[in-house]
Design a protein around this motif. Structure first.
Motif, PDB file in Angstrom:
ATOM      1  N   ARG A   1     -11.741 -50.108  -0.835  1.00  0.00           N
ATOM      2  CA  ARG A   1     -11.465 -48.437  -1.172  1.00  0.00           C
ATOM      3  C   ARG A   1     -10.910 -48.341  -2.079  1.00  0.00           C
ATOM      4  NH1 ARG A   1     -10.458 -47.672   5.070  1.00  0.00           N
ATOM      5  NH2 ARG A   1     -12.311 -46.734   5.776  1.00  0.00           N
TER       6      ARG A   1
ATOM      7  N   ASP B   1     -15.117 -41.685   1.955  1.00  0.00           N
ATOM      8  CA  ASP B   1     -15.506 -43.034   1.567  1.00  0.00           C
ATOM      9  C   ASP B   1     -14.112 -43.793   1.318  1.00  0.00           C
ATOM     10  OD1 ASP B   1     -14.961 -41.167  -0.479  1.00  0.00           O
ATOM     11  OD2 ASP B   1     -16.368 -41.941  -1.841  1.00  0.00           O
ATOM     12  N   ARG B   2     -13.191 -43.192   0.642  1.00  0.00           N
ATOM     13  CA  ARG B   2     -11.961 -43.905   0.033  1.00  0.00           C
ATOM     14  C   ARG B   2     -10.545 -43.381   0.696  1.00  0.00           C
ATOM     15  NH1 ARG B   2     -11.012 -43.858  -5.754  1.00  0.00           N
ATOM     16  NH2 ARG B   2      -9.304 -45.237  -5.153  1.00  0.00           N
TER      17      ARG B   2
END
Length: 303
Positions: free
Chosen positions: A82, A183-184
């Motif tokens: 990430r 996502d991160r």
């Protein structure tokens, strides 16, 4: 030698605990031999930060980059998939056992300055068992000549009882949560718990819900303490409590790891002095002046 180093065993009444040298980690906590946290074996490398101490920041620093007092710093990317710096600098270091009794122990780590975090800190962790459960205290003293950004939190996975997270109920006195990118997990703003189906101010079943978010807007009880309850169907369970002024945030994670043995076997409940990416946002960030100290305590107890 065990991968987690020296094993410190504590006992008081029906409670027992094991603390390890590496990470000052809470490896086990039991009440009448019932596990209150997800543990791991003495011969195992600690999985997934179970029971670790998070300092000098909890959670994530986005891109591992922050600016403090005009100086831009790059932290090691310890969550490379990430691109973030995860859970501080002391989860995988050895701590010195300063003192130990039958029911308590204190550990110390002297954090040395680096280009990424040029602030020497004297860090202490104290574990103490009594009739009210396990009291877990983290303190930090700035031993350097300049101010230091700081935050802390623990990383226990609570066990409500038999089964998995899906089989338990949660009571979480939080009105807001920090929304993040999928996502991160980069913070994008605070929203109400109702907007995401995260309202657990009245206890309700967790079921198959996925949570990996920081919560705030905590409602403390009359004694100023915030309490998170995790219960099994038989009514027994575990409670994590802390001073809501000292830790106005708590990360909750349902430990989703599909296909892995540890999938949803415990609920991470992580009181935090600041939210994710506080080194950049400044939100509730502790700034330790030279010689200054900070201390906060969490308690885990059987229900």
């Amino acid at each position: 030698m065990s991968p987690s180093g020296t094993q410190v065993e504590l006992r008081h009444g029906a409670y027992s605990a094991v603390v390890t040298e590496v990470g000052a980690t809470l490896r086990e906590l039991r009440h009448d031999d019932r596990p209150l946290v997800v543990g791991f074996g003495a011969d195992d490398i600690r999985p997934n930060f179970r029971g670790a101490v998070l300092a000098p920041w909890p959670n994530r620093v986005t891109d591992g980059v922050y600016t403090f007092e005009g100086q831009r710093r790059q932290l090691p990317l310890t969550e490379p998939d990430r691109g973030n710096a995860l859970h501080g600098l002391v989860a995988w270091v050895r701590w010195e056992v300063l003192e130990q009794s039958e029911s308590s122990a204190e550990l110390r780590h002297a954090l040395v300055p680096t280009p990424a975090y040029p602030h020497p800190l004297d860090l202490r962790v104290r574990y103490a068992l009594d009739d009210d459960g396990l009291h877990w205290t983290v303190s930090a003293t700035n031993t350097g000549a300049g101010a230091a950004p700081y935050g802390t939190g623990p990383h226990p996975y609570l066990v409500g009882g038999e089964g998995r997270v899906d089989d338990w109920s949660l009571e979480l006195p939080a009105a807001e949560y920090l929304a993040v990118t999928p996502d991160r997990l980069v913070p994008v703003g605070v929203e109400t718990v109702e907007s995401a189906g995260f309202d657990f101010r009245s206890p309700r079943a967790l079921g198959d819900i996925f949570i990996d978010h920081a919560f705030t807007g905590l409602t403390a009880d009359g004694d100023g303490v915030a309490r998170v309850h995790v219960r099994a169907a038989d009514g027994r369970g575990v409670v994590c409590s802390w001073n809501a002024d000292e830790c106005p945030w708590v990360q909750i994670h349902t430990a989703d790891r599909p296909g892995e043995p540890g999938n949803r076997i415990g609920l991470a409940v992580e009181p935090m002095t600041c939210p994710p990416d506080a080194f950049n946002s400044g939100t509730d960030l502790v700034v330790l002046e030279p010689g200054a100290s900070h201390q906060t305590t969490w308690t885990i107890a059987a229900l």
